[in-house]
Every structure is written in C-alpha cells, then in structure tokens.
Scaffold this active site. Structure first.
Site, PDB file in Angstrom:
ATOM      1  N   LYS A   4       0.847  -1.205   0.000  1.00  0.00           N
ATOM      2  CA  LYS A   4       0.000   0.000   0.000  1.00  0.00           C
ATOM      3  C   LYS A   4       0.884   1.257   0.000  1.00  0.00           C
ATOM      4  O   LYS A   4       0.717   2.151  -0.820  1.00  0.00           O
ATOM      5  CB  LYS A   4      -0.894  -0.025   1.259  1.00  0.00           C
ATOM      6  CG  LYS A   4      -2.278   0.567   1.080  1.00  0.00           C
ATOM      7  CD  LYS A   4      -3.214   0.012   2.148  1.00  0.00           C
ATOM      8  CE  LYS A   4      -3.778   1.041   3.122  1.00  0.00           C
ATOM      9  NZ  LYS A   4      -3.422   2.358   3.144  1.00  0.00           N
ATOM     10  N   PHE A   5       1.864   1.308   0.909  1.00  0.00           N
ATOM     11  CA  PHE A   5       2.706   2.506   1.041  1.00  0.00           C
ATOM     12  C   PHE A   5       3.671   2.614  -0.135  1.00  0.00           C
ATOM     13  O   PHE A   5       3.737   3.650  -0.807  1.00  0.00           O
ATOM     14  CB  PHE A   5       3.493   2.458   2.356  1.00  0.00           C
ATOM     15  CG  PHE A   5       4.561   3.506   2.442  1.00  0.00           C
ATOM     16  CD1 PHE A   5       5.916   3.154   2.374  1.00  0.00           C
ATOM     17  CD2 PHE A   5       4.242   4.847   2.550  1.00  0.00           C
ATOM     18  CE1 PHE A   5       6.917   4.126   2.440  1.00  0.00           C
ATOM     19  CE2 PHE A   5       5.234   5.828   2.616  1.00  0.00           C
ATOM     20  CZ  PHE A   5       6.568   5.450   2.561  1.00  0.00           C
ATOM     21  N   LEU A 139      15.561   1.382  11.182  1.00  0.00           N
ATOM     22  CA  LEU A 139      14.111   1.592  11.308  1.00  0.00           C
ATOM     23  C   LEU A 139      13.595   0.578  12.312  1.00  0.00           C
ATOM     24  O   LEU A 139      13.778  -0.632  12.121  1.00  0.00           O
ATOM     25  CB  LEU A 139      13.415   1.408   9.967  1.00  0.00           C
ATOM     26  CG  LEU A 139      11.882   1.294   9.993  1.00  0.00           C
ATOM     27  CD1 LEU A 139      11.245   2.521  10.633  1.00  0.00           C
ATOM     28  CD2 LEU A 139      11.357   1.091   8.574  1.00  0.00           C
ATOM     29  N   SER A 147       1.968  -2.733  13.535  1.00  0.00           N
ATOM     30  CA  SER A 147       0.685  -2.678  12.807  1.00  0.00           C
ATOM     31  C   SER A 147      -0.148  -1.459  13.145  1.00  0.00           C
ATOM     32  O   SER A 147      -1.349  -1.442  12.957  1.00  0.00           O
ATOM     33  CB  SER A 147      -0.150  -3.954  13.082  1.00  0.00           C
ATOM     34  OG  SER A 147       0.654  -5.067  12.803  1.00  0.00           O
ATOM     35  N   LYS A 148       0.517  -0.392  13.652  1.00  0.00           N
ATOM     36  CA  LYS A 148      -0.177   0.897  13.804  1.00  0.00           C
ATOM     37  C   LYS A 148       0.183   1.802  12.641  1.00  0.00           C
ATOM     38  O   LYS A 148      -0.047   3.008  12.685  1.00  0.00           O
ATOM     39  CB  LYS A 148       0.247   1.563  15.122  1.00  0.00           C
ATOM     40  CG  LYS A 148      -0.382   0.961  16.384  1.00  0.00           C
ATOM     41  CD  LYS A 148       0.142   1.703  17.614  1.00  0.00           C
ATOM     42  CE  LYS A 148      -0.565   1.261  18.882  1.00  0.00           C
ATOM     43  NZ  LYS A 148      -1.956   1.738  18.988  1.00  0.00           N
ATOM     44  N   ARG A 149       0.814   1.214  11.607  1.00  0.00           N
ATOM     45  CA  ARG A 149       1.237   1.990  10.436  1.00  0.00           C
ATOM     46  C   ARG A 149       2.164   3.144  10.834  1.00  0.00           C
ATOM     47  O   ARG A 149       2.143   4.214  10.236  1.00  0.00           O
ATOM     48  CB  ARG A 149       0.027   2.531   9.656  1.00  0.00           C
ATOM     49  CG  ARG A 149      -0.996   1.494   9.219  1.00  0.00           C
ATOM     50  CD  ARG A 149      -0.467   0.436   8.296  1.00  0.00           C
ATOM     51  NE  ARG A 149      -0.069   0.937   6.979  1.00  0.00           N
ATOM     52  CZ  ARG A 149       0.583   0.215   6.087  1.00  0.00           C
ATOM     53  NH1 ARG A 149       0.974  -1.010   6.369  1.00  0.00           N
ATOM     54  NH2 ARG A 149       0.897   0.725   4.903  1.00  0.00           N
ATOM     55  N   LEU A 389      25.519  -1.118   7.092  1.00  0.00           N
ATOM     56  CA  LEU A 389      25.728  -1.659   8.441  1.00  0.00           C
ATOM     57  C   LEU A 389      24.468  -2.328   8.980  1.00  0.00           C
ATOM     58  O   LEU A 389      23.366  -1.959   8.596  1.00  0.00           O
ATOM     59  CB  LEU A 389      26.156  -0.514   9.370  1.00  0.00           C
ATOM     60  CG  LEU A 389      27.413   0.230   8.893  1.00  0.00           C
ATOM     61  CD1 LEU A 389      27.647   1.443   9.757  1.00  0.00           C
ATOM     62  CD2 LEU A 389      28.606  -0.705   8.877  1.00  0.00           C
TER      63      LEU A 389
HETATM   64  C1  LIG Z   1      22.645 -13.993  13.955  1.00  0.00           C
HETATM   65  O1  LIG Z   1      21.765 -13.009  14.454  1.00  0.00           O
HETATM   66  C2  LIG Z   1      20.874 -12.458  13.576  1.00  0.00           C
HETATM   67  C3  LIG Z   1      20.078 -11.443  14.095  1.00  0.00           C
HETATM   68  C4  LIG Z   1      19.126 -10.842  13.257  1.00  0.00           C
HETATM   69  C5  LIG Z   1      18.986 -11.227  11.908  1.00  0.00           C
HETATM   70  C6  LIG Z   1      19.824 -12.228  11.408  1.00  0.00           C
HETATM   71  C7  LIG Z   1      19.693 -12.663   9.978  1.00  0.00           C
HETATM   72  C8  LIG Z   1      19.975 -11.482   9.075  1.00  0.00           C
HETATM   73  N1  LIG Z   1      19.015 -10.747   8.718  1.00  0.00           N
HETATM   74  N2  LIG Z   1      21.288 -11.255   8.712  1.00  0.00           N
HETATM   75  C9  LIG Z   1      21.612 -10.220   7.870  1.00  0.00           C
HETATM   76  O2  LIG Z   1      20.825  -9.388   7.480  1.00  0.00           O
HETATM   77  C10 LIG Z   1      23.033 -10.175   7.427  1.00  0.00           C
HETATM   78  C11 LIG Z   1      23.729 -11.339   7.130  1.00  0.00           C
HETATM   79  C12 LIG Z   1      25.047 -11.232   6.649  1.00  0.00           C
HETATM   80  C13 LIG Z   1      25.630  -9.973   6.471  1.00  0.00           C
HETATM   81  N3  LIG Z   1      24.937  -8.834   6.784  1.00  0.00           N
HETATM   82  C14 LIG Z   1      23.674  -8.933   7.256  1.00  0.00           C
HETATM   83  O3  LIG Z   1      22.987  -7.788   7.553  1.00  0.00           O
HETATM   84  C15 LIG Z   1      23.782  -6.644   7.883  1.00  0.00           C
HETATM   85  C16 LIG Z   1      23.541  -5.599   6.808  1.00  0.00           C
HETATM   86  C17 LIG Z   1      22.122  -5.070   6.880  1.00  0.00           C
HETATM   87  N4  LIG Z   1      21.790  -4.592   8.213  1.00  0.00           N
HETATM   88  C18 LIG Z   1      21.938  -5.633   9.235  1.00  0.00           C
HETATM   89  C19 LIG Z   1      23.369  -6.164   9.264  1.00  0.00           C
HETATM   90  C20 LIG Z   1      20.776 -12.840  12.235  1.00  0.00           C
END
Ligand SMILES: COc1cccc(CC(=N)NC(=O)c2cccnc2OC2CCNCC2)c1
Length: 389
Positions: A4-5, A139, A147-149, A389
C-alpha cells in the site's frame, strides 16, 4: 494490498520490471526547498517526534535499548541484532552527518522512546554518476506498537528531513522484498567457534559428523600467513583510499569514498570495526586491505550464552595477495579476537572465497534498494560494491 505505502513512492515498481526503455536515473525531479513540507508529519495523538542526539549518553542509551529489545531478529526468532552504543555513534556520525536525521518517536505520557529511524549522508556512484544519497538504517518500531502503520510515517518524516538538506535519493536494505530490489544478496556464515554455534542453535552438527571432527574442520592457524599483514593506522589513510577507490571502480554501485570517509569508516575502532592491510616488506607499498565490523546478536532463550559475537565482512581489496589467503587471514584475526562467527554477503568478489573458506549459506537474503533512482536492470550481487551496516 501488499505494498500500500510503497506503491505511492518514487521507487521502481514491480510493473516496470523489464521496461528497458525507462531511463536510468532519478524518478522524480527535486522540488524547490520552499515547496518541501516545512512541518513534521502527523503522528497518532499519543506520540511525539524527538531528535536523538547520539552524543548524549542518555539518548544514545535509549536508542541502544530500543534496538536491543525490538530490532531485527532472524527468521526463527532465535537471535536479535544487538548493536553496541559505540557502534551506533560510529554508524550515525560519519563526515557531514545531520542530527536532524536521527529521528525518534516518544509516547507523550511516559516520554519513552518507542520508535526510531536514521539517515546518514553518503556519496554513492551508480555507473558513472556520483549521487548524494541518504543511507537509511535502524528503522525500528517497539514490538507493542506494530501494525499501527508507524513505519510509513517514520519513512515519510526522514524523507522530508533529507529533502530539506536538498538530497533526493536514498539507499537502504531489508530482509523483505519491497518494490523493487536493485539486487538480492545471499548471506553466508563461517564458523569460528562451532561448539558454541551448535549449542545455541545457530548451526547444526553435520550428518555423520562428531563435535570433535567439527571443531577440527573449522580450526584455524594461530597467526595470519601473509608477510606484512598488520592493523591499519592513521598514516595509511591516503594509500588505503587510493587502493579502495581503484578497487570499487569496477562495481556498478559503490560508495565514492574520500580520505575523510576512509578515516571514519575504516580506521580500526575497538569493538566496532577492525581493518588490516598488507604492507610489502620489500617496497613498503600497501597492496591489500581487509575489514570487518562487530555486530553482536542477543541469543534469545539459551541457558549457557546470552550473546553471539559476530564479525561482518566489510570492504576487502586483494591486489597482490590472493583474495582467498587475505580472507583466511581475516578469519584468523577474527578468531584471535574471540568472534564466534564471520558473516559475509555474496557481493563484490566474495563468491570466489566463500565455499573454499568453509562458509555455509545462511537461511535468508538481504535486498538492496535505492529510493527515487531507477537502475536500468537488476544487478548481479557481484556487481554491487556497497556494504551497509
Ligand atoms: C545472527 O543473528 C541475527 C540477528 C538478526 C537477523 C539475522 C539474519 C539477518 N538478517 N542477517 C543479515 O541481514 C546479514 C547477514 C550477513 C551480512 N549482513 C547482514 O545484515 C547486515 C547488513 C544489513 N543490516 C543488518 C546487518 C541474524
């Protein structure tokens, strides 16, 4: 309606995929600053905007706690990113930052911080165009306010404040598919402390594998193999900048780092970012560079451990040393620094070392997005030279 957004925003729409005669570049022209909405977007009446000065210990701690308890979790909700306070100050204070882009939402009654979004300025090259962008990150809406948008309002508000600084493009990543990824990356993990990773459920013991066999499989030497391999220092900034700019020029999307950027983003900062280089013992030339950032995760519900110490591959340049050997040295120093796991995306030339250095594929993907800028066709992840990051 699924998006939607996002269907109201100047981003590549799914219906336009394959429309190769749409020109590459900005989707909407900048508007005169006088026409940018001067006042903040409306929040639900119980909430108010706040600007988060990360140099304030109290405010930095509030943002830290909000993210620690409410930010991104893995698909199985076993881990949650636990960015440290010094990491957040580093991530949000690059050269030219705007405090006004560090946006919080408080409950009026309790004054508690319940949501956050951030932007930092960056110069990103897309093919031959260097574009001033905002890198949007962190974010986060409190679990109890989902879910409060609120997220669309946070996104519109940071967009408005970015427009007020005459910047009209942005870059961001997400684990979810939104309109429309410029590329989709696979993430990979290299075990450094396999016993802990198996104990906390991050990894599983391989079929027909014992624990002792697994520990032996991931064992690393005690010291880097490359002669001249050492920590980066301040006086290396000019040489590292030259090396990195030259290396990144081969990718379709990459940061346009200058020496100030390199000094901020790549000079070692304890518990935040580690960077190493190879200085030729004969010529003293800087020939190679590798770096990783520190992003621990909270372990949700394990008796023996509360934190997973994870290193994330950042920028690496191999011009004389084989990339395989350089990255093995990065694994060795990460193990020396007691990291449990070394993570990497399949961006840049990373695919060339992942399997050989015993990385295993992660169970998710990371999608990259650019706001108000159309890219001719979806990139291969190896055409991307940008690590967020
Ligand atoms: C192991 O602990 C976690 C805690 C939260 C999420 C994830 C899985 C995940 N979503 N991993 C990544 O997004 C990721 C995996 C490998 C390299 N960079 C990454 O994300 C970075 C870049 C984007 N912002 C988050 C950190 C793993």
């Amino acid at each position: 309606k699924k998006h939607k957004f996002w269907e109201t925003q100047p981003v590549g729409q799914f219906k336009d995929i394959g429309e190769t005669n749409l020109p590459e570049g900005p989707i909407e022209a900048p508007t005169p600053l006088s026409e940018v909405k001067q006042e903040p977007y409306n929040l639900p009446s119980a909430y108010e905007w706040t600007t988060c000065d990360m140099n304030s210990e109290d405010t930095c701690n509030e943002v830290y706690i909000l993210l620690k308890n409410n930010y991104v979790e893995d698909d199985e909700n076993m881990f949650r990113f636990n960015y440290s306070k010094e990491f957040l100050r580093w991530a949000l204070h690059p050269p030219g930052y705007y405090t006004s882009w560090h946006i919080g939402v408080r409950a009026k009654a309790s004054k508690k911080l319940v949501a956050f979004i951030s932007g930092v300025p960056a110069r990103i090259r897309v093919r031959d165009e260097v574009v001033k962008m905002a890198e949007i990150n962190f974010l986060c809406v409190h679990k109890k306010l989902r879910s409060k948008r609120l997220a669309p309002v946070l996104i519109k508000e940071v967009t408005r404040r970015v427009h007020l600084e005459n910047i009209w493009q942005a870059a961001y990543t997400a684990g979810v598919v939104l309109p429309t990824p410029i590329t989709t990356c696979q993430y990979w993990h290299r075990s450094l402390n396999p016993k802990k990773l198996i104990d906390v459920g991050f990894s599983r013991l391989g079929a027909r594998m014992t624990m002792s066999r697994t520990i032996k499989l991931y064992k690393l030497p005690d010291a880097p193999a490359t002669p001249g391999f050492r920590k980066m220092e301040l006086h290396d900034v000019p040489a590292v900048t030259r090396l990195l700019r030259n290396y990144l020029s081969q990718f379709i999307v990459a940061p346009d780092f200058d020496e100030n950027d390199v000094e901020h983003w790549l000079l070692p900062t304890e518990d935040v970012v580690d960077s190493f280089l190879v200085e030729s013992p004969e010529t003293h030339e800087i020939t190679d560079f590798c770096s990783f950032y520190t992003l621990p995760s909270s372990i949700l519900g394990n008796q023996n451990y509360s934190t997973l110490k994870a290193a994330y591959s950042y920028y690496n340049v191999a011009s004389k040393t084989p990339l395989l050997q350089l990255m093995n040295d990065a694994l060795i120093v990460a193990k020396q620094k007691d990291f449990d796991v070394f993570n990497a995306l399949d961006v840049m030339q990373n695919e060339s070392f992942l399997k050989e250095l015993k990385f295993g594929p992660g169970d998710g993907q990371l999608h990259y997005y650019v706001y108000n800028y159309r890219i001719r066709q979806t990139l291969k992840s190896s055409e991307l030279g940008l690590v967020l990051l």
